[in-house]
Design a protein around this motif. Sequence first.
Motif, PDB file in Angstrom:
ATOM      1  N   PHE A 139      14.139  -2.193  -4.545  1.00 63.21           N
ATOM      2  CA  PHE A 139      12.840  -2.435  -3.934  1.00 63.21           C
ATOM      3  C   PHE A 139      11.799  -2.376  -5.046  1.00 63.21           C
ATOM      4  N   MET A 140      11.214  -3.505  -5.378  1.00 64.06           N
ATOM      5  CA  MET A 140      10.292  -3.580  -6.506  1.00 64.06           C
ATOM      6  C   MET A 140       8.912  -3.033  -6.133  1.00 64.06           C
ATOM      7  N   ALA A 141       8.059  -2.934  -7.131  1.00 60.59           N
ATOM      8  CA  ALA A 141       6.786  -2.231  -6.994  1.00 60.59           C
ATOM      9  C   ALA A 141       5.957  -2.732  -5.819  1.00 60.59           C
ATOM     10  N   TYR A 142       5.373  -1.776  -5.106  1.00 57.74           N
ATOM     11  CA  TYR A 142       4.437  -2.014  -4.009  1.00 57.74           C
ATOM     12  C   TYR A 142       5.071  -2.657  -2.773  1.00 57.74           C
ATOM     13  N   SER A 143       6.384  -2.756  -2.713  1.00 55.54           N
ATOM     14  CA  SER A 143       6.989  -3.240  -1.470  1.00 55.54           C
ATOM     15  C   SER A 143       6.905  -2.142  -0.405  1.00 55.54           C
ATOM     16  N   HIS A 144       6.931  -2.571   0.866  1.00 56.05           N
ATOM     17  CA  HIS A 144       6.746  -1.650   1.987  1.00 56.05           C
ATOM     18  C   HIS A 144       7.799  -1.919   3.056  1.00 56.05           C
ATOM     19  N   ILE A 145       8.432  -0.838   3.515  1.00 53.23           N
ATOM     20  CA  ILE A 145       9.394  -0.914   4.619  1.00 53.23           C
ATOM     21  C   ILE A 145       8.874  -0.011   5.729  1.00 53.23           C
ATOM     22  N   ALA A 146       8.528  -0.609   6.850  1.00 58.43           N
ATOM     23  CA  ALA A 146       7.885   0.134   7.935  1.00 58.43           C
ATOM     24  C   ALA A 146       8.920   0.856   8.801  1.00 58.43           C
ATOM     25  N   HIS A 147       8.409   1.547   9.814  1.00 59.38           N
ATOM     26  CA  HIS A 147       9.221   2.368  10.705  1.00 59.38           C
ATOM     27  C   HIS A 147      10.305   1.574  11.427  1.00 59.38           C
ATOM     28  N   ASP A 148      11.439   2.210  11.601  1.00 63.22           N
ATOM     29  CA  ASP A 148      12.552   1.689  12.405  1.00 63.22           C
ATOM     30  C   ASP A 148      13.210   0.443  11.823  1.00 63.22           C
ATOM     31  N   LEU A 176      14.031  -6.575  -2.518  1.00 61.61           N
ATOM     32  CA  LEU A 176      12.658  -6.894  -2.116  1.00 61.61           C
ATOM     33  C   LEU A 176      11.836  -6.961  -3.391  1.00 61.61           C
ATOM     34  N   ALA A 177      11.299  -8.120  -3.703  1.00 63.34           N
ATOM     35  CA  ALA A 177      10.482  -8.259  -4.903  1.00 63.34           C
ATOM     36  C   ALA A 177       9.095  -7.643  -4.682  1.00 63.34           C
ATOM     37  N   ASN A 178       8.259  -7.726  -5.701  1.00 62.12           N
ATOM     38  CA  ASN A 178       6.969  -7.031  -5.680  1.00 62.12           C
ATOM     39  C   ASN A 178       6.138  -7.395  -4.463  1.00 62.12           C
ATOM     40  N   ALA A 179       5.618  -6.351  -3.795  1.00 70.20           N
ATOM     41  CA  ALA A 179       4.644  -6.476  -2.712  1.00 70.20           C
ATOM     42  C   ALA A 179       5.189  -7.162  -1.461  1.00 70.20           C
ATOM     43  N   VAL A 180       6.509  -7.204  -1.292  1.00 71.50           N
ATOM     44  CA  VAL A 180       7.067  -7.659  -0.015  1.00 71.50           C
ATOM     45  C   VAL A 180       6.703  -6.643   1.064  1.00 71.50           C
ATOM     46  N   GLN A 181       6.338  -7.134   2.244  1.00 72.02           N
ATOM     47  CA  GLN A 181       5.890  -6.270   3.333  1.00 72.02           C
ATOM     48  C   GLN A 181       6.758  -6.509   4.571  1.00 72.02           C
ATOM     49  N   LEU A 182       7.474  -5.482   5.003  1.00 75.44           N
ATOM     50  CA  LEU A 182       8.275  -5.560   6.224  1.00 75.44           C
ATOM     51  C   LEU A 182       7.603  -4.728   7.306  1.00 75.44           C
ATOM     52  N   CYS A 211       5.307   2.899  -6.463  1.00 74.64           N
ATOM     53  CA  CYS A 211       4.401   2.713  -5.320  1.00 74.64           C
ATOM     54  C   CYS A 211       5.064   2.071  -4.106  1.00 74.64           C
ATOM     55  N   VAL A 212       6.383   2.092  -4.052  1.00 76.06           N
ATOM     56  CA  VAL A 212       7.072   1.659  -2.831  1.00 76.06           C
ATOM     57  C   VAL A 212       6.794   2.668  -1.727  1.00 76.06           C
ATOM     58  N   THR A 213       6.632   2.184  -0.489  1.00 72.94           N
ATOM     59  CA  THR A 213       6.476   3.065   0.667  1.00 72.94           C
ATOM     60  C   THR A 213       7.551   2.730   1.701  1.00 72.94           C
ATOM     61  N   ILE A 214       8.220   3.754   2.186  1.00 75.68           N
ATOM     62  CA  ILE A 214       9.236   3.619   3.235  1.00 75.68           C
ATOM     63  C   ILE A 214       8.906   4.644   4.311  1.00 75.68           C
ATOM     64  N   HIS A 215       8.669   4.187   5.533  1.00 76.66           N
ATOM     65  CA  HIS A 215       8.251   5.082   6.611  1.00 76.66           C
ATOM     66  C   HIS A 215       9.410   5.413   7.541  1.00 76.66           C
ATOM     67  N   ARG A 216       9.381   6.623   8.083  1.00 75.55           N
ATOM     68  CA  ARG A 216      10.449   7.036   8.992  1.00 75.55           C
ATOM     69  C   ARG A 216      10.270   6.393  10.375  1.00 75.55           C
ATOM     70  N   GLY A 217      11.286   6.575  11.233  1.00 75.56           N
ATOM     71  CA  GLY A 217      11.307   5.911  12.529  1.00 75.56           C
ATOM     72  C   GLY A 217      10.323   6.483  13.530  1.00 75.56           C
TER      73      GLY A 217
END
Length: 269
Positions: free
Chosen positions: A114-123, A132-138, A92-98
Motif C-alpha cells: 500500500f503506497m503512500a497516502y492510500s486509504h482503506i476504509a472500514h469493513d 494500491l499505488a499512491n493516494a488510492v482511496q477505498l 501516511c497510509v490509513t486503514i480503519h477498523r470495521g
Amino acid sequence: MSSQIHPSAIIHPTAELGADVRIDPYVVVGADTKIGDGTFLETHCVIQANTEIGKNNHIHPNAVIGGEPQHAAFKGERTFTRIGDNNIIRECVTIHRGTVQGVQETVIGSGCMFMAYSHIAHDCKIGDHVILANAVQLAGHVEVGRNVTISGMSAVQQFIRIGEYSFLGGASGYKLDVPPFMLAHGVRGMLFGPNLIGLKRNGFDSAACKALKKAYKIIFRSGLTKEQSLAQVEEELPGIPQVARLVSFIRESKNGVVPDHKQRCANGH
C-alpha cells in the motif's frame, strides 16, 4: 534475536509483541493489539486498538493502522482490523477498523503493498498480493480480490467489488464492480478488455488468455443482453475455470459491472 523497542515508543500493557519485532522512536501501539514476529514499525506510526498484524510486515512513518471508522453511526463499539503477513505499508497510509453496521472487521491479506497516502476504509476486505499505488482511496465495504493493482489517485465507491487479477488505471473512479482478469481505466471507469500483460506475468497460459478475450467480446461487444451473452459464453467456452469465474462474478454482481469503453450504455452492462 530479541525485539528492539526504542524507549520513546508507547506500548499499551495489553499489546502482544512477537519475536524479533523492531519498534522505532515515537511509535504508539494501542490496547489489545497483536504484532507478529519480525514486523518493523518505523518512527511515528500508530497502531490503534484491536488491531492484529501478522509476521514480517513493514509499516513506514506516519501510517495509522486500525483507526476509528469514518462512519456517522460509529459509537465506539469494539471492532477490529486484521492484517496478514509480509505486507509493506508506506508513509501516511490509513486503514480503519470495521463497524457493527458492517462485518465488524477490516481484513487485509498477505504480500500486499500500500503506497503512500492510500486509504482503506472500514469493513473492507483485501486479498493477497494487492498493490494500491499512491493516494488510492477505498470507501467502506469494498472487496478487492487477490493480485489486483489499483493505480495512483483512483477511488472506489462503497460496497464495490474488484475482481482478482484486474488492473485499474490511474486517476480513475469506480461506482460499479470490476470483473476479474480485466483492465479498466477512465475518470468514470470503463473496461478495455482482459488484463493480458498481468495475466501472463502471473502464469496464465495462452489458452486461458484467448478464452477470456473471446468471452469478453461476447459479453461486452456482441450486442446481446447480459443473460444471452453469458449463456453463449457458457455454451462456447465450457470447462475453463477463468471463464466460469468471470461469468459467475457478473451474475452475482449486485451493483452491476463496469461497461466496455465502446459500449458504455449498451445492454445494461
